[in-house]
Design a protein around this motif. Structure first.
Motif, mmCIF file in Angstrom:
data_model
loop_
_atom_site.group_PDB
_atom_site.id
_atom_site.type_symbol
_atom_site.label_atom_id
_atom_site.label_comp_id
_atom_site.label_asym_id
_atom_site.label_seq_id
_atom_site.Cartn_x
_atom_site.Cartn_y
_atom_site.Cartn_z
ATOM 1 N N SER A 1 0.775 -1.078 0.123
ATOM 2 C CA SER A 1 0.130 -0.068 0.000
ATOM 3 C C SER A 1 0.820 1.261 0.091
ATOM 4 O O SER A 1 2.022 1.259 0.637
ATOM 5 N N PRO A 2 0.314 2.292 -0.711
ATOM 6 C CA PRO A 2 1.344 3.673 -0.698
ATOM 7 C C PRO A 2 1.318 4.166 0.520
ATOM 8 O O PRO A 2 2.077 4.984 0.809
ATOM 9 N N VAL B 1 7.827 -4.219 0.230
ATOM 10 C CA VAL B 1 7.910 -5.081 -0.975
ATOM 11 C C VAL B 1 9.010 -5.223 -1.794
ATOM 12 O O VAL B 1 9.588 -6.350 -2.094
ATOM 13 N N ASN B 2 9.524 -4.006 -2.457
ATOM 14 C CA ASN B 2 10.713 -3.877 -2.941
ATOM 15 C C ASN B 2 11.709 -4.393 -2.339
ATOM 16 O O ASN B 2 12.646 -4.906 -2.821
ATOM 17 N N MET B 3 11.880 -4.107 -0.828
ATOM 18 C CA MET B 3 13.053 -4.623 -0.148
ATOM 19 C C MET B 3 12.996 -5.997 -0.104
ATOM 20 O O MET B 3 14.068 -6.779 -0.116
ATOM 21 N N GLU B 4 11.630 -6.723 0.042
ATOM 22 C CA GLU B 4 11.937 -8.238 0.204
ATOM 23 C C GLU B 4 12.154 -8.761 -0.956
ATOM 24 O O GLU B 4 12.802 -9.643 -1.042
ATOM 25 N N ILE B 5 11.741 -8.328 -2.297
ATOM 26 C CA ILE B 5 12.258 -8.880 -3.438
ATOM 27 C C ILE B 5 13.767 -8.526 -3.644
ATOM 28 O O ILE B 5 14.275 -9.619 -3.958
ATOM 29 N N GLY C 1 -6.555 -9.550 6.811
ATOM 30 C CA GLY C 1 -5.254 -9.421 6.926
ATOM 31 C C GLY C 1 -4.402 -10.412 5.789
ATOM 32 O O GLY C 1 -3.841 -9.951 5.171
ATOM 33 N N ALA C 2 -5.009 -11.488 5.779
ATOM 34 C CA ALA C 2 -4.641 -12.327 4.716
ATOM 35 C C ALA C 2 -5.039 -12.026 3.498
ATOM 36 O O ALA C 2 -4.135 -12.078 2.454
ATOM 37 N N ASN C 3 -5.903 -11.273 3.311
ATOM 38 C CA ASN C 3 -6.412 -10.868 1.790
ATOM 39 C C ASN C 3 -5.535 -9.573 1.670
ATOM 40 O O ASN C 3 -5.162 -9.553 0.411
ATOM 41 N N ASP C 4 -5.254 -9.103 2.503
ATOM 42 C CA ASP C 4 -4.172 -7.758 2.247
ATOM 43 C C ASP C 4 -2.702 -8.347 1.981
ATOM 44 O O ASP C 4 -2.323 -7.519 0.948
ATOM 45 N N ALA C 5 -2.524 -9.414 2.620
ATOM 46 C CA ALA C 5 -1.210 -10.079 2.407
ATOM 47 C C ALA C 5 -0.869 -10.529 1.115
ATOM 48 O O ALA C 5 0.162 -10.649 0.508
ATOM 49 N N MET C 6 -2.087 -10.892 0.580
ATOM 50 C CA MET C 6 -1.974 -11.542 -1.028
ATOM 51 C C MET C 6 -1.613 -10.557 -1.914
ATOM 52 O O MET C 6 -1.059 -10.959 -2.855
#
Length: 539
Positions: free
Chosen positions: A436-437, A445-449, A477-482
């Motif tokens: 999310s912005p 997410v870019n860090m995880e990648i 939360g799981a829906n958002d994690a997806m």
């Protein structure tokens, strides 16, 4: 006292080693490190066909044995056989396979005795290693002089009484060959580590199999190993087999490089040779180290819900930290097994939010402390999850620090089969979606990648735990994690619905037992395994 004719920290010829009644084709060289200890152990280093002392010393330098000599203070004795008249060691004649029979084995034994007398070396701590012809002679030395050598490491060799073209015997027949050389010997037999490529074009791999029969029989062990493990090391696949006695001491260890040729990988690799011989222990007595059977890598269970141990058990245990000081000592780590635990969670380093600015702290500052936990868990047969801690910056991250942390540690522990990597502890306050912005901070997410790609560059087989959600708040939360997972999958695998085979979502328990369980169940329903690395009260 080092004789004045020898310059420390260089390979030197020893012209007057006192040869008597042995072939005159033999020469002696010696390396005495600058940091030689009192009453030093001896490592005999035996060269390949025509390689000479200089050739095998160069190999040993590349493998790290010479550096280990400097670190631990042991002497290296390097015999040489004349390349013109006898390019390969005489490992199989009646003279050499007779104790004090006038063969080259007796000549090498005389060099050892010279080093004991002239350099004050320790007669109770003598070891031998060699490759190719030197590997053949290594086994011969152990068989002919079992009271002189405590242990040996043979690369691409043959059993005692064997040949380049394999000879086949039963285990009992092989064992009798050694026992008959020393019919009155009743002491302990030397430990041995064997290395061979399965596609060796010069010395058949069948010799490795026959040597295993011989040495397991001599040690009074079954031909069936105590344990086996598949290991990815230096770009090659290896099969590792271990034979232990009733006390847990490793007496025979065999490494087989799948598809390996006579130019075997990991030649004289100090990370494996030195600990097996016990030369990393300074002292007057051979440590007879219990070389721990390595745990197999954790794998996703058949239901693909989480990672489990090599015996199918769930991974459970306490945490320790090396971020600011010493972690739990090895004794305490080993004691958790008595409580039924099988894993440790380690906060390895605390990232510096200002890195790489001037005067900031760079990754690697806790390497020795993390090493101690890696060794302690390995020796105790425990699993270890390594992550980056947050310190005062909980719910935050520094992508430069994270990437450089894994550049430093992923290759360092890539071959530690008991280790898992957790990318970063709680990088966002506090739950999904990281994509999310409005996430605080954004861009995780870019860090995880970036971190995942770095890890896989150096450690393609290590399990990786991603995202480390602090507050996994139920199904929503799981829906958002997806959203995060699909973005990650698209960038890494080119498919937003990619199936994970060696990855899991790391979760913490700060949303409470009910919501955390609901989140995990929902994620598993989506096809993504979970692994809980922090707990809260009631969970």
């Amino acid at each position: 006292m080092i004789p004045a004719c020898v310059t420390a920290a260089s390979l030197e010829s020893v012209p007057d080693w006192g040869t008597s009644g042995v072939p005159d084709s033999l020469s002696m060289y010696i390396y005495v490190p600058d940091n030689v200890v009192d009453n030093p152990p001896i490592l005999v280093l035996l060269h390949y066909w025509g390689g000479g002392a200089g050739g095998v010393f160069a190999q040993a330098t590349a493998g790290g044995l010479v550096e280990a000599s400097e670190q631990y203070g042991f002497i290296i004795v390097v015999p040489e056989t004349d390349a013109d008249t006898q390019p390969c060691w005489d490992y199989g004649s009646a003279d050499s396979l007779t104790r004090d029979g006038g063969g080259q084995t007796q000549g090498i034994a005389q060099m050892v005795q010279y080093a004991i007398n002239a350099y004050g070396a320790n007669p109770d701590r003598v070891y031998v290693t060699g490759d190719s012809c030197g590997g053949m002679m290594t086994q011969a030395m152990l068989g002919v002089y079992p009271d002189m050598f405590k242990a040996g490491v043979a690369f691409c060799g043959v059993p005692v009484g064997g040949a380049w073209t394999p000879i086949t015997h039963t285990a009992q027949e092989w064992g009798n060959i050694i026992r008959n050389i020393n019919p009155g010997y009743s002491g302990p037999w030397p430990r041995i580590q064997l290395w061979h490529g399965t596609e060796d074009e010069l010395v058949s791999y069948a010799n490795q199999e026959q040597a295993i029969l011989q040495w397991s029989n001599v040690q009074g062990l079954s031909t069936t190993p105590t344990a086996t493990a598949a290991v990815n090391m230096n770009g090659s696949e290896w099969n590792r087999q271990v034979w232990q006695d009733a006390k847990g001491n490793t007496l025979v260890e065999a490494w087989s490089e799948i598809g390996g040729t006579h130019s075997i990988g990991s030649l004289f690799d100090a990370d494996f040779v030195i600990p097996f011989l016990g030369l990393d222990v300074v002292g007057p007595v051979d440590p007879e180290k219990n070389v721990t059977i390595p745990r197999g890598r954790p794998t996703l269970n058949s239901e693909r819900t989480t990672f489990v141990a090599d015996n199918g058990q769930l991974l459970r245990g306490p945490y320790t930290s090396s971020e600011w000081g010493d972690p739990a000592p090895a004794e305490q780590i080993a004691n958790i097994k008595t409580l039924g635990f099988n894993a440790v969670h380690l906060y390895g380093e605390c990232f510096d939010i200002n890195y790489p600015a001037a005067r900031s702290t760079a990754p690697g500052y806790a390497a020795s402390r993390i090493d101690s936990v890696v060794v302690a868990t390995r020796d105790a047969g425990l699993y270890l999850v390594i992550t980056i801690g947050n310190g005062a910056n909980n719910g935050n991250y520094n992508i430069d620090y994270v990437v450089d942390f894994w550049k430093f540690y992923a290759p360092r522990y890539a071959n530690e089969t008991h280790v898992l990597f957790e990318v970063q502890n709680e990088p966002v306050a506090w739950g999904p979606p990281y994509s999310s912005p409005t996430a605080t901070p954004p861009g995780a997410v870019n860090m995880e990648i970036a971190a995942y790609n770095t890890i896989r560059t150096y450690a393609p087989n290590t399990p990786v735990l991603l995202f480390s959600y602090a507050v996994p708040w139920g199904s929503g939360g799981a829906n958002d994690a997806m959203m995060d997972i699909r973005a990650f999958n698209t960038a890494v695998f080119g498919d937003e619905n990619a199936v994970w085979t060696n990855e899991a979502v790391a979760i913490h328990g700060y949303s409470g037992s009910s919501l955390t369980s609901e989140f995990a169940a929902r994620m598993i329903g989506f096809g993504y395994p979970c692994f809980q690395t922090e707990f809260a009260g009631g969970i």
